[in-house]
Scaffold this motif. Structure first.
Motif, PDB file in Angstrom:
ATOM      1  N   ILE A 130       0.839  -1.203   0.000  1.00  0.00           N
ATOM      2  CA  ILE A 130       0.000   0.000   0.000  1.00  0.00           C
ATOM      3  C   ILE A 130       0.869   1.245   0.000  1.00  0.00           C
ATOM      4  CG2 ILE A 130      -1.668   1.315   1.377  1.00  0.00           C
ATOM      5  CD1 ILE A 130      -2.921  -1.413   2.139  1.00  0.00           C
ATOM      6  N   GLU A 131       1.958   1.201   0.729  1.00  0.00           N
ATOM      7  CA  GLU A 131       2.885   2.337   0.718  1.00  0.00           C
ATOM      8  C   GLU A 131       3.433   2.587  -0.681  1.00  0.00           C
ATOM      9  OE1 GLU A 131       7.015   3.839   2.950  1.00  0.00           O
ATOM     10  OE2 GLU A 131       6.197   1.838   3.332  1.00  0.00           O
ATOM     11  N   GLN A 134       0.798   4.306  -2.787  1.00  0.00           N
ATOM     12  CA  GLN A 134       0.730   5.725  -2.446  1.00  0.00           C
ATOM     13  C   GLN A 134       1.884   6.495  -3.094  1.00  0.00           C
ATOM     14  OE1 GLN A 134       0.753   5.076   1.811  1.00  0.00           O
ATOM     15  NE2 GLN A 134      -1.385   5.731   2.000  1.00  0.00           N
ATOM     16  N   TYR A 159      -3.722  -2.213  -9.229  1.00  0.00           N
ATOM     17  CA  TYR A 159      -3.338  -2.766  -7.930  1.00  0.00           C
ATOM     18  C   TYR A 159      -3.981  -4.148  -7.771  1.00  0.00           C
ATOM     19  CZ  TYR A 159      -7.766  -2.525  -5.364  1.00  0.00           C
ATOM     20  OH  TYR A 159      -9.044  -2.770  -4.925  1.00  0.00           O
ATOM     21  N   ASP A 161      -4.697  -6.827  -4.600  1.00  0.00           N
ATOM     22  CA  ASP A 161      -4.572  -7.124  -3.169  1.00  0.00           C
ATOM     23  C   ASP A 161      -3.863  -8.445  -2.913  1.00  0.00           C
ATOM     24  OD1 ASP A 161      -7.125  -8.022  -4.357  1.00  0.00           O
ATOM     25  OD2 ASP A 161      -7.467  -8.976  -2.412  1.00  0.00           O
ATOM     26  N   GLU A 166       0.342  -6.329   2.433  1.00  0.00           N
ATOM     27  CA  GLU A 166      -0.693  -6.343   3.468  1.00  0.00           C
ATOM     28  C   GLU A 166      -1.786  -7.381   3.219  1.00  0.00           C
ATOM     29  OE1 GLU A 166       1.205  -2.330   3.109  1.00  0.00           O
ATOM     30  OE2 GLU A 166       0.312  -3.779   1.714  1.00  0.00           O
ATOM     31  N   HIS A 169      -7.147  -4.903   0.487  1.00  0.00           N
ATOM     32  CA  HIS A 169      -7.346  -3.709  -0.321  1.00  0.00           C
ATOM     33  C   HIS A 169      -6.972  -2.468   0.494  1.00  0.00           C
ATOM     34  CE1 HIS A 169      -9.690  -5.828  -3.473  1.00  0.00           C
ATOM     35  NE2 HIS A 169     -10.124  -6.572  -2.464  1.00  0.00           N
ATOM     36  N   PRO A 170      -6.521  -1.397  -0.168  1.00  0.00           N
ATOM     37  CA  PRO A 170      -6.372  -0.127   0.545  1.00  0.00           C
ATOM     38  C   PRO A 170      -7.736   0.384   1.006  1.00  0.00           C
ATOM     39  CG  PRO A 170      -5.222  -0.092  -1.575  1.00  0.00           C
ATOM     40  CD  PRO A 170      -6.094  -1.319  -1.568  1.00  0.00           C
ATOM     41  N   THR A 171      -7.726   1.362   1.876  1.00  0.00           N
ATOM     42  CA  THR A 171      -8.952   1.998   2.352  1.00  0.00           C
ATOM     43  C   THR A 171      -9.065   3.398   1.775  1.00  0.00           C
ATOM     44  OG1 THR A 171      -7.881   2.984   4.288  1.00  0.00           O
ATOM     45  CG2 THR A 171      -8.730   0.719   4.527  1.00  0.00           C
ATOM     46  N   GLU A 174      -6.491   5.691   3.255  1.00  0.00           N
ATOM     47  CA  GLU A 174      -5.135   5.562   2.712  1.00  0.00           C
ATOM     48  C   GLU A 174      -5.004   6.262   1.366  1.00  0.00           C
ATOM     49  OE1 GLU A 174      -3.764   1.409   4.884  1.00  0.00           O
ATOM     50  OE2 GLU A 174      -5.165   1.349   3.196  1.00  0.00           O
ATOM     51  N   ASN A 197     -11.278   7.195  -2.797  1.00  0.00           N
ATOM     52  CA  ASN A 197     -11.068   7.997  -1.586  1.00  0.00           C
ATOM     53  C   ASN A 197     -12.381   8.687  -1.220  1.00  0.00           C
ATOM     54  OD1 ASN A 197     -11.212  10.134  -3.398  1.00  0.00           O
ATOM     55  ND2 ASN A 197      -9.429  11.222  -2.557  1.00  0.00           N
TER      56      ASN A 197
END
Length: 615
Positions: A130-131, A134, A159, A161, A166, A169-171, A174, A197
């Motif tokens: 996830i980082e 970003q 992306y 998952d 992690e 999925h990202p949130t 994030e 987002n």
């Protein structure tokens, strides 16, 4: 077998030689055409020619006149076709094969992939956490401000998952950390899910008061009705349309054009938009009629649940300015790797928020499926149906059987798209009902490990995309990339169909491995038949279009485990070179590395997809 580096060194010199008439050839050949022979515009020789024609599988030379194949044979047999104006293209040991025919892809969405931030995991990108996602999104935002302002959103694609550190999925929070003042919307590699987002959810009108939509899921924060940002299927498609609401007609055309250019770098001379909207088809037709036009043929299949009158009005077997509507598309379920495919039994190890009896869900109701298929058969419309899970395929087969009994089933060429989780009895029914299977063995590389460990378990994972079962029954099949699910990488498709190697190196279903020539036919001749174009494309025979691909080496002569190291050196449409590789270095991690690491408002766009170097 030469290494990828050696192939690149060979290409540096061979491409220039291939593009020009050989001076030596002009000294060795006569300038007078033999009696009775028609002078060719172009002659290809000096390397293996794989024809996909069982009556003449290999040749030494090929002659072309007015964009069509004039003759195929030995060098001595083709010699009489050389005239004073004939251009001789020396292959210098590289292989000539038919142009690839896209059995199932989404050329317009490939354009979205081409214009979006590249969030794919290795080996196609750097999205392994996830980082990292970003970081890529922030870098993209800093480099492509003009494009972001044009749509007032940051769009990312690819992306996965299953490949993130992690394992989730990202949130929305994030993605808020990237930008919270404009929509940030990232599409899952499957194309069936996304994360929005907070601002993107607002633009999409999705709140804690929004009810669930048929054929999809809005994931919520634990113990609340507040959306956590993850959207599956229907709400994802609704949200994406709203987030891209500022994209004007020129932007839509630019996206489609970018997609068509991208697929040519992988040797495709016929592309497909496998779930078109009416607007996309209109944009394709307008672009095709413009001075810019298309270099390749594009066949579109609009959604049968959206606009049947448009389909009935536009469907044709003939291209107009390289675009045609080939039929209709039906989608019954979703993504197997995203756990939205509709199964006949519970998933092996589903995400923790799902019950152990979870089987996925349909994207269309039985009534919709039966009615749509009946309409297609009654109106003689070719139908492509997306079906991944066993339950979805049971429904498809029942509806096909019912429609065929009422309307007949002679040479309709209805197509099953994907069929990831097929039972062997379903393959029997597919043959009996004359359904043509377009399978997805590329999944064995990208998600074979995931299927083995999470979706279906180690026993059933071996039978995803069961090409062996199909061949055992004397059936043909096509293979596809389903881009933008992955890059439209023809050599990855070829490699996965032959070796079925996963990312970890495991062989996913040894019994379903096929030989190289069978795998090549599934990318050329058999998808041409799928599209009713077998008389024009798919094999190198006199009278057919000179749609050609030059590969860096003969795929039948290399170690099969190195097929993914082969490169597309040149793509030729009707004897016109539309893509030629060189060795431009990578310049960015935001863009497919083999395309020089840039984007349509950067070097990539200016140089028209200049590089064919594989990462």
């Amino acid at each position: 077998m030469a290494t990828g580096l050696c192939l690149t060194r060979i290409n540096r010199f061979a491409v220039a030689a291939l593009a020009a008439t050989s001076f030596a050839a002009s000294l060795l050949t006569t300038s007078t055409v033999a009696l009775g022979a028609e002078p060719a515009d172009t002659l290809y020789r000096g390397g293996p020619i794989l024809t996909m024609n069982d009556a003449q599988p290999r040749a030494e030379a090929l002659a072309v006149k007015d964009g069509r194949i004039l003759a195929v044979g030995t060098e001595s047999e083709i010699q009489p076709y050389i005239g004073a104006q004939t251009q001789v293209r020396e292959l210098n040991g590289q292989a000539l094969i038919p142009g690839f025919v896209d059995a199932h892809g989404h050329v317009a969405a490939v354009g979205l992939q081409a214009l979006a931030a590249n969030l794919l995991p290795p080996p196609d990108g750097d999205g392994n956490s996830i980082e990292a996602l970003q970081s890529v999104l922030r870098q993209y935002a800093s480099e492509y401000e003009a494009r972001i302002n044009r749509v007032n959103a940051i769009i990312g694609f690819g992306y996965d998952d299953s490949q993130l550190k992690e394992q989730r999925h990202p949130t929305r929070q994030e993605l808020d950390a990237v930008r919270d003042d404009i929509p940030v919307y990232i599409v899952h590699q499957s194309g069936h899910l996304a994360v929005a987002n907070t601002k993107a959810l607002e633009v999409a009108g999705i709140t804690d008061q929004t009810e669930e939509m048929p054929g999809g899921v809005i994931r919520r924060e634990a113990g609340t009705q507040v959306p956590n940002g993850v959207l599956e299927e229907t709400p994802h498609f609704v949200a994406l349309q709203k987030v891209l609401g500022n994209l004007d007609a020129d932007g839509a055309k630019e996206m489609i054009r970018a997609g068509s250019k991208l697929v040519t770098t992988y040797g495709y001379t016929t592309a497909q938009e496998g779930r078109a909207t009416t607007g996309q088809v209109r944009s394709m037709q307008a672009l095709a009629a413009s001075d810019e036009g298309f270099d390749i043929d594009i066949v579109a299949y609009p959604d049968i649940l959206v606009d049947r009158s448009f389909i009935a009005e536009q469907v044709s077997r003939e291209y107009r300015n390289r675009v045609r509507v080939g039929g209709a598309k039906l989608t019954i379920d979703g993504s197997p790797q995203g756990f939205t495919a509709w199964r006949d039994r519970p998933y092996y190890a589903p995400p923790s928020q799902l019950r152990r009896d979870y089987v996925g869900y349909p994207a269309a109701s039985p009534d919709q499926v039966f009615e749509a298929i009946n309409w297609a058969f009654a109106n003689d419309i070719q139908l492509l149906t997306h079906s991944n899970g066993e339950a979805a395929t049971d429904l498809l087969l029942a509806a096909i059987g019912t429609a065929a009994a009422e309307h007949g089933n002679d040479d309709r060429r209805a197509v099953l798209i994907h069929g990831q989780f097929l039972r062997e009895d379903q393959v029997d029914a597919i043959k009996r009902l004359k359904l043509f299977p377009s399978l997805f063995p590329m999944h064995t590389f990208y998600w074979g490990d995931w299927h083995r460990e999470r979706t279906v378990g180690p026993e059933l994972a071996d039978n995803i995309s069961p090409t062996g079962w199909v061949l055992d029954r004397g059936m043909r099949f096509s293979t596809h990339h389903d881009a933008p699910v992955a890059f439209p990488d023809s050599m990855r498709v070829l490699d996965a169909t032959v070796t079925r190697r996963s990312r970890s190196g495991d062989i996913i279903g040894p019994a379903h491995r096929v030989d190289v020539m069978t795998a090549l036919k599934a990318m050329t001749l058999w998808p041409a038949w799928q599209h009713f174009e077998e008389n024009e494309k798919g094999s190198l025979e006199p009278g057919k279009l000179a749609d050609l691909v030059v590969l860096s080496a003969d795929p039948t002569a290399v170690d099969p485990e190195t097929l993914d190291q082969l490169t597309v050196v040149m793509t030729i449409k009707e004897d016109q070179v539309i893509y030629q590789a060189d060795d431009q270095p990578s310049t960015s991690l935001l863009w497919p590395r083999h395309l020089g690491g840039s984007a349509p408002d950067g070097p990539y766009w200016r140089q028209q997809l200049h590089s064919g170097h594989r990462h």
